[in-house]
Design a protein around this motif. Structure first.
Motif, PDB file in Angstrom:
ATOM      1  N   ASP A 164       0.940  -1.216   0.186  1.00  0.00           N
ATOM      2  CA  ASP A 164      -0.036   0.050  -0.138  1.00  0.00           C
ATOM      3  C   ASP A 164       1.081   1.247   0.130  1.00  0.00           C
ATOM      4  O   ASP A 164       0.434   1.971   0.435  1.00  0.00           O
ATOM      5  CB  ASP A 164      -1.295  -0.193   1.592  1.00  0.00           C
ATOM      6  CG  ASP A 164      -0.489   0.027   2.582  1.00  0.00           C
ATOM      7  OD1 ASP A 164       1.273  -0.113   2.887  1.00  0.00           O
ATOM      8  OD2 ASP A 164      -0.668   0.398   3.365  1.00  0.00           O
ATOM      9  N   THR A 165       2.000   1.386  -0.198  1.00  0.00           N
ATOM     10  CA  THR A 165       2.820   2.247  -0.487  1.00  0.00           C
ATOM     11  C   THR A 165       2.900   3.103  -2.192  1.00  0.00           C
ATOM     12  O   THR A 165       2.534   2.225  -2.723  1.00  0.00           O
ATOM     13  CB  THR A 165       4.695   1.755   0.468  1.00  0.00           C
ATOM     14  OG1 THR A 165       5.221   0.768  -0.865  1.00  0.00           O
ATOM     15  CG2 THR A 165       4.584   1.049   1.781  1.00  0.00           C
ATOM     16  N   ASN A 166       3.452   4.469  -1.312  1.00  0.00           N
ATOM     17  CA  ASN A 166       2.946   5.277  -2.434  1.00  0.00           C
ATOM     18  C   ASN A 166       1.823   5.290  -3.438  1.00  0.00           C
ATOM     19  O   ASN A 166       1.835   5.203  -5.109  1.00  0.00           O
ATOM     20  CB  ASN A 166       4.563   4.537  -3.983  1.00  0.00           C
ATOM     21  CG  ASN A 166       5.321   5.675  -3.046  1.00  0.00           C
ATOM     22  OD1 ASN A 166       5.702   6.669  -1.800  1.00  0.00           O
ATOM     23  ND2 ASN A 166       6.651   4.172  -2.884  1.00  0.00           N
ATOM     24  N   LEU A 167       0.547   4.644  -2.891  1.00  0.00           N
ATOM     25  CA  LEU A 167      -0.106   4.448  -3.953  1.00  0.00           C
ATOM     26  C   LEU A 167      -1.528   5.253  -3.100  1.00  0.00           C
ATOM     27  O   LEU A 167      -1.232   5.546  -2.386  1.00  0.00           O
ATOM     28  CB  LEU A 167      -1.221   2.706  -3.471  1.00  0.00           C
ATOM     29  CG  LEU A 167      -2.265   2.095  -4.368  1.00  0.00           C
ATOM     30  CD1 LEU A 167      -2.071   1.982  -5.361  1.00  0.00           C
ATOM     31  CD2 LEU A 167      -2.398   1.249  -3.444  1.00  0.00           C
ATOM     32  N   ILE A 168      -1.935   6.090  -4.098  1.00  0.00           N
ATOM     33  CA  ILE A 168      -2.850   7.399  -4.087  1.00  0.00           C
ATOM     34  C   ILE A 168      -4.333   6.695  -4.374  1.00  0.00           C
ATOM     35  O   ILE A 168      -4.341   6.091  -5.802  1.00  0.00           O
ATOM     36  CB  ILE A 168      -2.529   8.626  -4.981  1.00  0.00           C
ATOM     37  CG1 ILE A 168      -1.438   8.929  -4.461  1.00  0.00           C
ATOM     38  CG2 ILE A 168      -3.428   9.399  -4.810  1.00  0.00           C
ATOM     39  CD1 ILE A 168      -0.652  10.212  -5.167  1.00  0.00           C
ATOM     40  N   ILE A 169      -5.001   6.925  -4.318  1.00  0.00           N
ATOM     41  CA  ILE A 169      -6.951   6.630  -4.408  1.00  0.00           C
ATOM     42  C   ILE A 169      -7.074   8.171  -5.159  1.00  0.00           C
ATOM     43  O   ILE A 169      -7.107   8.653  -4.416  1.00  0.00           O
ATOM     44  CB  ILE A 169      -7.520   5.631  -3.164  1.00  0.00           C
ATOM     45  CG1 ILE A 169      -6.622   4.017  -2.857  1.00  0.00           C
ATOM     46  CG2 ILE A 169      -8.805   5.949  -4.158  1.00  0.00           C
ATOM     47  CD1 ILE A 169      -7.551   3.602  -1.994  1.00  0.00           C
ATOM     48  N   VAL A 170      -7.699   7.669  -6.069  1.00  0.00           N
ATOM     49  CA  VAL A 170      -8.976   9.204  -6.551  1.00  0.00           C
ATOM     50  C   VAL A 170      -9.878   8.562  -6.890  1.00  0.00           C
ATOM     51  O   VAL A 170     -10.424   7.425  -8.219  1.00  0.00           O
ATOM     52  CB  VAL A 170      -8.312   9.676  -8.010  1.00  0.00           C
ATOM     53  CG1 VAL A 170      -8.823  10.488  -8.502  1.00  0.00           C
ATOM     54  CG2 VAL A 170      -6.986   9.588  -7.086  1.00  0.00           C
ATOM     55  N   GLY A 171     -10.862   8.672  -6.843  1.00  0.00           N
ATOM     56  CA  GLY A 171     -12.405   8.319  -6.695  1.00  0.00           C
ATOM     57  C   GLY A 171     -13.037   9.012  -7.309  1.00  0.00           C
ATOM     58  O   GLY A 171     -13.458  10.625  -7.655  1.00  0.00           O
ATOM     59  N   PHE A 225      -9.593   5.000  -8.993  1.00  0.00           N
ATOM     60  CA  PHE A 225      -9.121   4.992  -9.426  1.00  0.00           C
ATOM     61  C   PHE A 225      -7.636   4.091  -8.565  1.00  0.00           C
ATOM     62  O   PHE A 225      -7.401   5.442  -7.277  1.00  0.00           O
ATOM     63  CB  PHE A 225      -8.001   6.402 -10.393  1.00  0.00           C
ATOM     64  CG  PHE A 225      -8.682   6.570 -11.878  1.00  0.00           C
ATOM     65  CD1 PHE A 225      -8.064   5.987 -13.009  1.00  0.00           C
ATOM     66  CD2 PHE A 225      -9.870   7.299 -11.394  1.00  0.00           C
ATOM     67  CE1 PHE A 225      -9.213   5.955 -14.020  1.00  0.00           C
ATOM     68  CE2 PHE A 225     -10.593   7.222 -12.820  1.00  0.00           C
ATOM     69  CZ  PHE A 225      -9.968   6.803 -13.741  1.00  0.00           C
ATOM     70  N   TYR A 226      -6.529   3.391  -8.401  1.00  0.00           N
ATOM     71  CA  TYR A 226      -5.183   3.282  -7.617  1.00  0.00           C
ATOM     72  C   TYR A 226      -4.592   3.812  -8.583  1.00  0.00           C
ATOM     73  O   TYR A 226      -3.538   3.033  -9.482  1.00  0.00           O
ATOM     74  CB  TYR A 226      -5.365   1.692  -7.011  1.00  0.00           C
ATOM     75  CG  TYR A 226      -6.420   1.571  -6.121  1.00  0.00           C
ATOM     76  CD1 TYR A 226      -5.633   0.653  -5.063  1.00  0.00           C
ATOM     77  CD2 TYR A 226      -7.523   1.444  -6.701  1.00  0.00           C
ATOM     78  CE1 TYR A 226      -6.957   0.382  -4.349  1.00  0.00           C
ATOM     79  CE2 TYR A 226      -8.871   1.004  -5.718  1.00  0.00           C
ATOM     80  CZ  TYR A 226      -7.949   0.497  -4.712  1.00  0.00           C
ATOM     81  OH  TYR A 226      -8.758  -0.039  -3.555  1.00  0.00           O
ATOM     82  N   ILE A 227      -3.973   4.885  -7.980  1.00  0.00           N
ATOM     83  CA  ILE A 227      -2.454   5.024  -9.106  1.00  0.00           C
ATOM     84  C   ILE A 227      -0.811   5.261  -8.167  1.00  0.00           C
ATOM     85  O   ILE A 227      -0.773   5.984  -7.463  1.00  0.00           O
ATOM     86  CB  ILE A 227      -2.488   6.932  -9.282  1.00  0.00           C
ATOM     87  CG1 ILE A 227      -4.150   6.720  -9.995  1.00  0.00           C
ATOM     88  CG2 ILE A 227      -1.448   7.118 -10.027  1.00  0.00           C
ATOM     89  CD1 ILE A 227      -4.145   8.606 -10.171  1.00  0.00           C
ATOM     90  N   LYS A 228      -0.462   4.067  -9.161  1.00  0.00           N
ATOM     91  CA  LYS A 228       1.407   4.144  -7.925  1.00  0.00           C
ATOM     92  C   LYS A 228       2.282   5.549  -8.522  1.00  0.00           C
ATOM     93  O   LYS A 228       2.393   5.977  -9.866  1.00  0.00           O
ATOM     94  CB  LYS A 228       1.179   2.506  -8.266  1.00  0.00           C
ATOM     95  CG  LYS A 228       2.805   2.379  -7.986  1.00  0.00           C
ATOM     96  CD  LYS A 228       2.559   1.881  -6.190  1.00  0.00           C
ATOM     97  CE  LYS A 228       3.692   1.058  -5.800  1.00  0.00           C
ATOM     98  NZ  LYS A 228       3.219   0.139  -4.190  1.00  0.00           N
ATOM     99  N   ILE A 229       2.698   5.549  -7.594  1.00  0.00           N
ATOM    100  CA  ILE A 229       3.783   6.595  -8.102  1.00  0.00           C
ATOM    101  C   ILE A 229       5.213   6.503  -7.982  1.00  0.00           C
ATOM    102  O   ILE A 229       5.195   5.632  -6.709  1.00  0.00           O
ATOM    103  CB  ILE A 229       3.458   8.207  -7.530  1.00  0.00           C
ATOM    104  CG1 ILE A 229       3.133   8.241  -5.658  1.00  0.00           C
ATOM    105  CG2 ILE A 229       2.112   8.383  -7.247  1.00  0.00           C
ATOM    106  CD1 ILE A 229       2.918  10.012  -5.131  1.00  0.00           C
ATOM    107  N   ARG A 230       6.111   7.600  -8.492  1.00  0.00           N
ATOM    108  CA  ARG A 230       7.143   7.001  -7.912  1.00  0.00           C
ATOM    109  C   ARG A 230       8.204   7.402  -6.368  1.00  0.00           C
ATOM    110  O   ARG A 230       7.252   8.847  -6.354  1.00  0.00           O
ATOM    111  CB  ARG A 230       8.361   7.272  -8.866  1.00  0.00           C
ATOM    112  CG  ARG A 230       8.182   6.933 -10.416  1.00  0.00           C
ATOM    113  CD  ARG A 230       8.933   7.625 -10.961  1.00  0.00           C
ATOM    114  NE  ARG A 230       8.734   7.087 -12.201  1.00  0.00           N
ATOM    115  CZ  ARG A 230       8.615   5.857 -12.993  1.00  0.00           C
ATOM    116  NH1 ARG A 230       9.350   4.928 -12.274  1.00  0.00           N
ATOM    117  NH2 ARG A 230       8.019   5.585 -14.436  1.00  0.00           N
ATOM    118  N   PRO A 231       8.329   6.973  -5.620  1.00  0.00           N
ATOM    119  CA  PRO A 231       8.805   7.420  -4.487  1.00  0.00           C
ATOM    120  C   PRO A 231       9.338   8.761  -4.465  1.00  0.00           C
ATOM    121  O   PRO A 231      10.822   8.739  -5.029  1.00  0.00           O
ATOM    122  CB  PRO A 231       9.774   6.515  -3.746  1.00  0.00           C
ATOM    123  CG  PRO A 231       9.529   4.845  -4.803  1.00  0.00           C
ATOM    124  CD  PRO A 231       8.889   5.384  -6.278  1.00  0.00           C
TER     125      PRO A 231
END
Length: 800
Positions: free
Chosen positions: A471-478, A626-632
């Motif tokens: 669940d790290t660096n994971l952003i949720i946008v509804g 939306f489950y968005i994985k971003i770079r650390p």
């Protein structure tokens, strides 16, 4: 006489400053805790009592009973039909009101934000007591595009409560529409289960009102007003009989399609019972559901703290009596009666309590904001001045004064004047009461400290245990009701950002469903609609089979992936290739093939046991997140790119985001609050116990001044004197620990039973708490013991 007693009491209190400070500080903390808990409990039991006809208001509830008579679930949810149809068929029901929650986008100028709404039938204001500052309560909810707003919303939107006829722009299906303000309501009280900022009329289509399948559509609360002379149990039986007759065709269809051969029984829940109900809480649009256990725990802490403070008072007063022995002897010789001495000492006790009471009110005022934050309340100091509470505080003051002063008054007034005047009096001996009280207060303190340590351990376990996915660096946008084209476009645009690693999609919120396996066997599960990258992005291991693939179009229409728990419940030894058959309400079947099995992971919080889970890519199911994985290290830039892209593609939709790891931590807010509350309780109890022990060690050292002097003259070392003075007190604390540890172990086991995943109780938890308590006691006692041991023995021996 009273003036004389008062002067004597003041003289004794000012002459013994340490004793006075210890007693007043201990009692004030105890009383402040009791006051805060009384405020909390008063607020809890006062919920919803402001409604004029509340004794006759009930909520329609139901329970499912299996064929073998076992209850399989309770619910306070109803649908469109229960209110009007039960009203027409059950004479005991006078009227009904349906109430539900919702959300729409609200436009203010160029700003668009999601807005929580409530919907209710037009007679809402005649059943519930919510005064309208503006508008007619009888007609405010009659028109479809009308809205009643709170005075806070009126001031925020229009700068005044005179808002009748003004419009608010709300987005229903695909466009913003004007809603006319037909009422401005005074903000709902803090202790109300029903709260609203915007209240819209309940609009039910003719088709929904006539569709019998809506008997099994549960998404709202239905309240009814019952005839004052009616028997609610009989009314519930009539409701159940009517339901079974009116919904007979639908019941048969449900039994055939979903293999449910039990029955649904309806009953009535008193409106006042909702707030503190564990089985049928105030939810689904209702607010502030609570647990009576919170009141019990807080009440127990308050009683502990107040009891320890009173024990301090009794111990210090009795121990200090040696210094007043000659005073008591002289008073008796010159004709003082025992009852006069009792009144004098009780007077001193009440004087101390009165000072402590004043200080407690100041402490409550200072601590109240922190307490509100801990308990999720909005209590005010003005609550203290309720007539019933004032009477309660007077009773608390009298009880505390008597409890803290009655026994010392009896002991002190019973001294023999001859023995005291000839210095033959000695408070030594076994002194079982004083020792027992010390043991009791440290038992309570040790219990709370041990319980706090265990709660800390459980909270740390919940927040640090691996969930089985990343669940790290994971952003949720509804973004609700996303179709596949919108989802693909947004994903492609996001992937152009250098800070975005990958994007996956999932249905919004939690979906539950059921299907048939192994022929006719039915299974329930968490129903997840996802895109191809979802499982790899979360790094959930695939134990058997494979992930979905875009190269195989049949994966969207014919394939599913399940978790280990699903396989276990189904009893499959070879899950790959097994069939899962969905039976729809329109009599169509959909059969899917299992192509993969994922390892169990905690898709809910650790407060919930892992359930059966099924993944699909069914095209008809909309996406919602939306489950968005971003770079650390790129969160700031990535968030700017995500927001810019979202607003470009969805300009009329509100934008918001959450970090998944933070969302997971927020699942344990209740545990975090109770961790803090227990910590404060433990700190208070150990503080009051320690200052009491310090006072006793001071008086003990004073009583043994000449003994210490003689020992030193005879060659005793400082360490041996310290050991002699500390030994008795530390042995009492050790006994308290032996008593507290079994109690804490039993209580902790009971509490941990509420968690399916919990920390294991270990000896080090109890040992750590024990060592901490002993160190605190040792420091408290040895401070005065060292001071007495290092004093000049000549000064203690030169006078008799």
């Amino acid at each position: 006489m009273f003036r004389y007693y008062l002067k004597t009491a003041i003289r004794n209190l000012t002459r013994n400053k340490i004793y006075t400070i210890i007693n007043i500080s201990g009692l004030s903390i105890g009383l402040a805790c009791a006051m805060l808990i009384i405020l909390y409990v008063k607020d809890e039991v006062s919920y919803d009592r402001f409604h004029k006809n509340v004794g006759n208001i009930y909520r329609i509830v139901n329970r499912n009973v299996e064929a073998d008579g076992k209850e399989s679930g309770k619910s306070g949810y109803t649908g469109y039909l229960q209110g009007p149809r039960f009203k027409s068929a059950v004479p005991e029901i006078v009227s009904f009101v349906r109430f539900r929650s919702g959300q729409m986008d609200m436009k203010t100028g160029d700003e668009i934000k999601p807005q929580d709404l409530r919907y209710a039938d037009s007679n809402f204001f005649s059943v519930f007591t919510f005064p309208l500052l503006k508008g007619n309560p009888k007609t405010a909810l009659l028109q479809p595009n009308s809205v009643v707003i709170s005075d806070e919303v009126a001031k925020k939107q229009f700068g005044t409560t005179d808002a009748l006829g003004k419009t608010i722009m709300l987005k229903g299906d695909d466009k913003f529409e004007p809603y006319i303000v037909t009422g401005v309501a005074k903000k709902a009280p803090q202790n109300s289960s029903i709260k609203f900022d915007l209240l819209l009329p309940m609009v039910v289509s003719k088709e929904d009102a006539q569709n019998n399948q809506n008997w099994f559509s549960f998404f709202m609360n239905t309240f009814v007003v019952i005839n004052p002379n009616a028997d609610t149990k009989v009314a519930g039986q009539k409701m159940t009989r009517f339901f079974e007759k009116d919904a007979a065709d639908v019941i048969r269809m449900i039994a055939e399609k979903f293999d449910f051969h039990g029955r649904t029984e309806y009953s009535l829940q008193p409106f006042l019972d909702m707030h503190l109900s564990k089985d049928l809480p105030a939810d689904n649009g209702l607010s502030d559901s609570s647990n009576p256990m919170f009141s019990y725990i807080l009440g127990g802490i308050a009683i502990f703290v107040l009891l320890i403070a009173c024990i301090n008072f009794v111990n210090l007063t009795v121990a200090r009596s040696l210094k007043r022995a000659k005073e008591i002897g002289i008073r008796k010789v010159v004709g003082g009666e025992r009852k006069q001495l009792i009144f004098q000492f009780l007077g001193e006790s009440f004087a101390l309590c009165f000072l402590a009471f004043l200080l407690a009110i100041i402490l409550v005022q200072v601590i109240l904001p922190v307490f509100n934050d801990l308990s999720n309340k909005a209590l005010s100091i003005s609550y203290l001045f309720d007539l019933k509470l004032i009477a309660g505080y007077i009773g608390l003051f009298l009880l505390t004064g008597l409890l803290a002063g009655f026994y010392p008054a009896l002991v002190l007034s019973n001294y023999n004047p001859v023995n005291t005047l000839y210095s033959r009096f000695n408070l030594g001996g076994k002194n079982y009461l004083q020792k027992s009280l010390v043991v009791l207060q440290f038992t309570l303190a040790s219990f709370l400290i041990t319980a706090t340590l265990i709660i800390y351990s459980q909270f740390n376990y919940l927040t640090t245990t691996k969930l089985g996915y990343d669940d790290t660096n994971l952003i949720i946008v509804g973004k609700g009701n996303l179709n596949r084209n919108e989802a693909a476009l947004f994903r492609n645009e996001l992937m152009k950002s250098s800070g975005v690693v990958d994007v996956a999609l999932k249905n919004g919120g939690f979906w539950g469903s059921g299907a048939k396996i192994n022929g006719e066997e039915k299974i329930s599960f968490a129903y997840e609609t996802v895109s191809v990258p979802y499982i790899p992005m979360l790094k959930v291991p695939i134990l058997q089979g494979r992930n979905f693939s875009l190269d195989l179009p049949s994966d969207s229409t014919q394939s599913v992936i399940v978790n280990e728990e699903f396989v276990k419940k189904a009893g499959w030894k070879q899950p790959l290739g097994q069939q899962v058959r969905f039976v729809n309400m329109d009599n169509t079947d959909e059969t899917y093939t299992v192509i993969g099995v994922v390892k169990n992971y905690h898709f809910e919080s650790l407060n919930q046991k892992i359930k059966e889970q099924l993944f699909t890519m069914k095209p008809k199911n909309p996406y919602g997140d939306f489950y968005i994985k971003i770079r650390p290290g790129t969160s700031t830039a990535a968030l700017k790119d995500i927001e810019k892209t979202y607003k470009k593609l969805f300009p009329i939709n509100p934008y918001s985001y959450d970090f998944k790891d933070q969302q997971n931590r927020n699942s344990y807010q209740s545990e975090a609050k109770w961790k803090q509350i227990m910590l404060f309780g433990a700190i208070l109890t150990i503080f009051i116990s320690s200052i009491g022990l310090f006072g006793l060690s001071v008086l003990s050292a004073e009583k043994r001044t000449k003994e210490i002097g003689i020992r030193k003259v005879l060659g005793a070392s400082v360490s041996s004197v310290v050991r002699i003075l500390s030994r008795d007190f530390l042995s009492l604390v050790a006994i308290a620990l032996l008593a507290a540890i079994p109690m804490a172990w039993i209580a902790a086991n009971r509490w941990l039973e509420n968690y399916p995943y919990r920390v294991n109780l270990s000896w080090w938890m109890f040992a750590s708490a024990g060592i901490f308590v002993l160190l605190i006691a040792l420091f408290t006692v040895s401070f005065q013991a060292i001071r007495a041991a290092t004093a000049n023995p000549v000064k203690s021996l030169r006078t008799e």
